[in-house]
Structures are given as structure tokens and as C-alpha cells.
Design a protein around this motif. Structure first.
Motif, PDB file in Angstrom:
ATOM      1  N   ALA A 122       0.660  -1.360  -0.484  1.00  0.00           N
ATOM      2  CA  ALA A 122       0.058   0.094  -0.391  1.00  0.00           C
ATOM      3  C   ALA A 122       0.855   1.676  -0.580  1.00  0.00           C
ATOM      4  O   ALA A 122       0.862   2.511  -0.668  1.00  0.00           O
ATOM      5  N   PRO A 123       2.070   1.516   0.388  1.00  0.00           N
ATOM      6  CA  PRO A 123       2.410   2.690   0.722  1.00  0.00           C
ATOM      7  C   PRO A 123       3.333   2.863  -0.531  1.00  0.00           C
ATOM      8  O   PRO A 123       3.888   4.019  -0.833  1.00  0.00           O
ATOM      9  N   LEU A 124       3.429   1.965  -1.564  1.00  0.00           N
ATOM     10  CA  LEU A 124       4.223   2.267  -2.723  1.00  0.00           C
ATOM     11  C   LEU A 124       3.166   2.837  -3.387  1.00  0.00           C
ATOM     12  O   LEU A 124       3.471   3.489  -4.790  1.00  0.00           O
ATOM     13  N   VAL A 125       1.531   2.265  -3.678  1.00  0.00           N
ATOM     14  CA  VAL A 125       0.679   2.941  -4.405  1.00  0.00           C
ATOM     15  C   VAL A 125       0.046   4.359  -4.863  1.00  0.00           C
ATOM     16  O   VAL A 125       0.171   4.880  -6.083  1.00  0.00           O
ATOM     17  N   PRO A 126       0.766   5.374  -3.712  1.00  0.00           N
ATOM     18  CA  PRO A 126       0.813   7.080  -4.342  1.00  0.00           C
ATOM     19  C   PRO A 126       1.493   7.429  -5.218  1.00  0.00           C
ATOM     20  O   PRO A 126       0.779   7.790  -6.003  1.00  0.00           O
ATOM     21  N   ARG A 127       2.485   6.569  -5.552  1.00  0.00           N
ATOM     22  CA  ARG A 127       3.887   7.623  -6.769  1.00  0.00           C
ATOM     23  C   ARG A 127       3.258   6.715  -7.795  1.00  0.00           C
ATOM     24  O   ARG A 127       3.185   7.151  -8.826  1.00  0.00           O
ATOM     25  N   LEU A 128       2.174   5.391  -7.862  1.00  0.00           N
ATOM     26  CA  LEU A 128       2.032   4.194  -8.903  1.00  0.00           C
ATOM     27  C   LEU A 128       1.121   5.929  -9.591  1.00  0.00           C
ATOM     28  O   LEU A 128       0.782   5.790 -10.576  1.00  0.00           O
ATOM     29  N   ALA A 129       0.239   5.653  -8.369  1.00  0.00           N
ATOM     30  CA  ALA A 129      -1.340   6.227  -8.902  1.00  0.00           C
ATOM     31  C   ALA A 129      -1.317   8.064  -9.785  1.00  0.00           C
ATOM     32  O   ALA A 129      -1.632   8.458 -10.420  1.00  0.00           O
ATOM     33  N   ALA A 130      -0.263   7.968  -9.272  1.00  0.00           N
ATOM     34  CA  ALA A 130       0.730   9.754  -9.254  1.00  0.00           C
ATOM     35  C   ALA A 130       0.979  10.410 -11.246  1.00  0.00           C
ATOM     36  O   ALA A 130       0.463  10.886 -11.704  1.00  0.00           O
ATOM     37  N   ARG A 131       1.701   8.590 -11.180  1.00  0.00           N
ATOM     38  CA  ARG A 131       2.558   8.841 -12.497  1.00  0.00           C
ATOM     39  C   ARG A 131       1.157   8.458 -13.426  1.00  0.00           C
ATOM     40  O   ARG A 131       0.882   8.787 -14.453  1.00  0.00           O
ATOM     41  N   PHE A 132       0.174   7.139 -13.056  1.00  0.00           N
ATOM     42  CA  PHE A 132      -0.995   6.922 -14.216  1.00  0.00           C
ATOM     43  C   PHE A 132      -2.292   7.046 -13.976  1.00  0.00           C
ATOM     44  O   PHE A 132      -3.034   6.822 -14.750  1.00  0.00           O
ATOM     45  N   GLY A 133      -2.267   7.372 -12.915  1.00  0.00           N
ATOM     46  CA  GLY A 133      -3.714   7.794 -12.658  1.00  0.00           C
ATOM     47  C   GLY A 133      -4.761   7.388 -11.622  1.00  0.00           C
ATOM     48  O   GLY A 133      -4.059   6.456 -11.557  1.00  0.00           O
TER      49      GLY A 133
END
Length: 510
Positions: A321-332
Motif C-alpha cells: 500500500a505505501p508504494l501505491v500513491p506514487r504509482l497513482a500519481a504517475r498513471f492516474g
């Protein structure tokens, strides 16, 4: 001691009391499914009926989570927080002394009310005790404590069953809650919201319970009564009537439990349903696997072994879960939520082909897929819920999403338990072995969870349109790690001042 030193000590005391209490509440909640077979053996009540110890907790939490925050705003957050802790202690003692399954279920219902109160008022207390960056750090630590508690609960429960019996968990939790009460009394300053109207929507709280209780009862007993039998249809009818009455009440009260105008917000509605699906499927999964892994006809795990076996799902969810915000910021956010539900659906489909010959290794990859998927969908869904509303509505949006978690957990667990028990009984009646029947029951329930996950994927694609993404900061990572338990502020929203309704987020960056 100087004034600054005293204030620092008090701030640390608030942080300790709230973080320890949320860790204990969430560990207790996640551990109970592991304990059900042992409780069933001691009390003589079937695990099918004992599922009310899980669903009753969630049902009461759904009814109380927003109201308890409102009570804190009006009558004092410290006071209501202490009442929550006292109820938690009383419920733990009641359960530990229980001589019947009915007492366990009653204690868990009380625990649902106390747990929701502790979480709502604890977060509000923490928010008003800090400001600026210190506030964000404190709330992030609170979220991390919640996530760690939920992940560790099944393992702790399994350890304690072997050492102390299933009652040991509740005695220990009661003792820790008493220490939190003493710490709160010594360090926490009372606070209220003087601008909030004193009206409390008690009618809405009662109607939430009256909507969910017959719905869950109808679902739970449908296997015995039949889906179109008079008692089942009567339960569903009562739920529908109570639901309409809730809407009517919310339109008329001055401070509603749910601002119905929020339901016009497409992104908020989609994100809230996604949160409901995520909470429901993970709770349903943990319930099913706790029973299946410990059944003598299948894997015959001890409670400790079952707790260890669920770690890939619980710890994996917290780790990813902590890795997800950056993933969402990049891909939406929408793309990340959709991909998460796709992973989750794939994991449930894999479990849906289970047969009696499966050993634990066969479950490992599906559990990892579900954990990854849950981690990917939960955080962005919570972020979307609060980012899609105006700054002065962030607290209300957070309250709606927190209620949705409890509703999803209650309904999905009841549905999963009913399918598992009904299909298992039908296959046994057809002459199949117990192991084959249990595998068929688990497979059927998993297929239903897969369908729900695919609905989440559809929601992400069709309903959750563009919204402000979180930037992927450390605070965003902490909020994402706790997103399967509680909605916390992210950099995607500019929340209002702390403390509104006990569920509002503290001030944070835009």
C-alpha cells in the motif's frame, strides 16, 4: 517543568494513547476470525452462527462511526473517547467470561460500538492536539499503528489461543485499554467544537442499524429459509422500508448523519462503493480462510498456523500500500484502482478452482495477488473520495467512506458465510466427502467475491473520472497503508480544520 515541556509531554501522551488504542482495536478485530473455531468448540455454537460475532461488530460500527464523532464534538472528545475505552474494556471482559456463543456475540456487538468510538474520537483528539507538519506526522503514525494492528491481529490471536486459550486475547486487550484510559486522563485536554449545532442524528443511527440488521439476517438465514421464503422476504422488506425511512429522516434533520447532496457527486459515490467492495471482499476472505485452514477435513491447521498462513494477505496488503500513491500519481488513480481490482479478481478466480487436494502452497500466489490488488485499490479510492469534494466537505466524505467499510465488511462476511455453509451442506447431502464439500463451498464464495471485484473494476473505468491525485509523499504512503481501515488525509485534498464529526481530516497541504 516548563510550559513548553509540559505541552510536549501532553502531545506525546495523546499520540501514545490514540495510537496504542487504535492498534489494539484493529488487532482485536482482525484476530477474531482466527478464534472462531476455538470459540465454537468451547461454547458449542456452530461457526455458521458465530459469524455474527464478526458481522454484528461491523454492523454496529457502521451505525455508530459518525454519530460517535458528533457526540465528541458536542459533549467533549476526551469524554466520549474515554466512554469508548470503558465500553471496550467491558466488552472484552464479557467475551472472556462468556459461557455461551450468545454472550460472545453480544460482547462483539458492544465492541463494534466501542471500537468505532475509539477510532473516530481518537483521530479527532490527535488532530486538535497538533498542527501543521506535526499534525500530519501524528496522523500518519496513527494510520501506521492501525495498519500494523490489523496485520498482526491474526498472528497474535493464533499465538494466544495456544498459550492462554482464546479468552487470553480479550483479557490482554482489556488491560491495555485500561492503561490507555489512565494515559488519556493524565495527558489529554478536553476539546469540543463550539460552532457545531448540538443536534445529534440519533434517528439516522437507529435506522442504519434497522436497515443492515434484517438485511444481514435475511442473507445469513437464506440457506435455511430459502431465498424466496416468507421470513427472508420479510427481512429484506424491513430493510428496504428502514432504508427509505433513513433517506426521509436525513432530508429533514438539521445535522444529518449523511448529507444526501453528497450522493450527487459521481466520483465520491464510485469511490465509496469501491471502498465498500474492497472492505467486504478482504473481510469475507479472511473469514473463509480462517475456517477452511483450521478444519480437520482440509488443512487441519492450528490457530497459530492459520494466523501465519494469512500473513501473505494481511502483511502483503500493508507492505504494498505505501508504494501505491506514487504509482497513482504517475498513471492516474482510476487506472490504479482498476488494475488493483483486476489483480483481486484474478486471485479470487484462482481460489475459485480449489479442490480438496490443495495444500497451502497452492493458496500462496492467489493470496499475494489479492493483497497486491487490495493495496492498489484501497488507497486511491480513499484519496478520490476526499479529493472529489470541496474543502469544507472533506470530513463528511471521510465519514461516508468509513461507514462504507463497516457496511461492506458486515454484508460481505454474512454473504460469504452463507454461501460457504449452504454449498458445503448441499454437497455433503449429495454424498461427497467433507473435504470435497468444504472445497466446493470455498470455491463458490470465492467466485462471488471475484464478481464483486470485477464490479469494482467496472466502477473504476466508468464512474471514477479524473480527480486530483495525491503527490506520493510519506504522509500519503501512511494514509494508503491504513486505507483498508480508515480514510486519512492525503495531498490530493485540502481538508477543513480538524475535529468535525470525529471523522474529518486534519489540515494538510493541497
Amino acid at each position: 517543568m516548563t510550559d513548553v515541556a509540559q505541552q510536549t509531554a501532553k502531545t506525546r501522551g495523546v499520540l501514545a494513547a490514540t495510537c496504542i488504542s487504535t492498534l489494539v482495536v484493529n488487532a482485536n478485530t482482525s484476530a477474531v476470525s482466527i478464534l472462531l473455531p476455538a470459540i465454537s468448540e468451547d461454547t458449542g455454537m456452530s461457526t455458521d452462527t458465530l459469524q455474527w460475532a464478526v458481522t454484528g461488530y461491523s454492523l454496529m460500527g457502521a451505525a455508530v462511526i459518525i454519530t460517535s464523532g458528533s457526540l465528541g464534538d458536542v459533549f467533549g472528545r476526551k469524554r466520549v473517547f474515554q466512554v469508548g475505552l470503558l465500553l471496550f474494556v467491558a466488552s472484552c471482559v464479557l467475551i472472556a467470561l462468556a459461557g455461551s456463543g450468545g454472550m460472545v456475540i453480544a460482547g462483539r456487538v458492544i465492541q463494534g460500538a466501542s471500537g468505532a468510538t475509539i477510532l473516530a474520537c481518537g483521530l479527532s483528539l490527535l488532530s486538535v492536539a497538533n498542527s501543521g507538519d506535526a499534525q500530519l506526522r501524528a496522523v500518519s503514525l496513527w494510520g501506521a499503528a492501525a495498519a500494523v494492528g490489523a496485520a498482526a491481529g491474526p498472528l497474535v490471536g493464533g499465538v494466544l489461543v495456544d498459550i492462554t486459550g482464546w479468552q487470553g486475547l480479550f483479557w490482554i486487550d482489556a488491560g491495555i485499554a485500561v492503561l490507555c484510559m489512565l494515559l488519556t486522563a493524565a495527558t489529554v485536554t478536553e476539546s469540543r467544537d463550539p460552532d457545531r449545532p448540538r443536534d445529534i442524528d440519533f434517528a439516522g443511527t437507529v435506522l442504519v442499524a434497522l436497515t443492515l440488521m434484517p438485511l444481514i439476517l435475511g442473507v445469513s438465514k437464506s440457506g435455511d429459509w430459502g431465498w424466496i421464503s416468507t421470513p427472508t422476504l420479510l427481512c429484506f422488506g424491513i430493510a428496504v422500508v428502514a432504508g427509505f425511512a433513513f433517506v426521509a429522516v436525513e432530508r429533514r434533520v438539521s445535522v444529518p448523519l449523511l448529507d444526501l447532496a453528497l450522493l450527487r457527486n459521481r466520483v465520491l459515490v464510485g469511490a465509496t462503493i469501491a471502498i465498500l467492495i474492497g472492505a467486504g471482499t478482504i473481510n469475507g476472505l479472511m473469514y473463509l480462510l480462517s475456517l477452511y485452514f483450521q478444519d480437520p477435513a482440509t488443512l487441519d491447521f492450528t490457530p497459530l498456523e492459520a494466523g501465519l498462513a494469512t500473513l501473505p494477505a494481511t502483511v502483503g496488503l500493508v507492505v504494498i500500500a505505501p508504494l501505491v500513491p506514487r504509482l497513482a500519481a504517475r498513471f492516474g488513480g482510476r487506472q490504479t484502482i482498476g488494475a488493483g481490482f483486476a489483480f483481486t479478481a484474478a486471485g479470487f478466480v484462482a481460489i475459485g478452482v480449489v479442490d480438496a487436494s490443495w495444500q497451502y502452497a497452492s493458496f500462496l500466489l492467489p493470496l499475494v495477488a489479492i493483497a497486491v490488488g487490495m493495496g492498489m485499490s484501497n488507497g486511491p479510492s480513499s484519496s478520490a473520495a476526499t479529493a472529489s469534494v470541496a474543502a469544507n466537505q472533506v470530513g463528511e466524505a471521510s465519514g461516508v467512506s468509513n461507514m462504507a467499510r463497516y457496511v461492506g465488511a458486515a454484508v460481505a462476511t454474512a454473504l460469504a458465510a452463507t454461501i460457504y455453509a449452504t454449498v458445503t451442506a448441499n454437497h455433503q447431502d449429495d454424498g461427497e466427502s467433507t473435504a470435497d464439500a468444504l472445497a466446493a463451498g470455498l470455491a463458490a464464495a470465492s467466485w462471488v467475491m471475484a464478481v464483486f471485484s470485477l464490479l469494482g473494476l467496472l466502477l473504476a473505468v466508468v464512474v471514477i473520472v479524473r480527480h486530483r491525485p495525491a503527490r506520493g509523499t510519506l504522509n500519503d504512503a501512511a494514509a494508503s497503508a491504513a486505507a483498508h481501515l480508515h480514510t486519512l488525509p492525503t495531498t490530493a485534498s485540502q481538508p477543513p480544520s480538524a475535529g468535525s464529526g470525529g471523522t474529518s481530516a486534519p489540515d494538510g497541504p493541497t
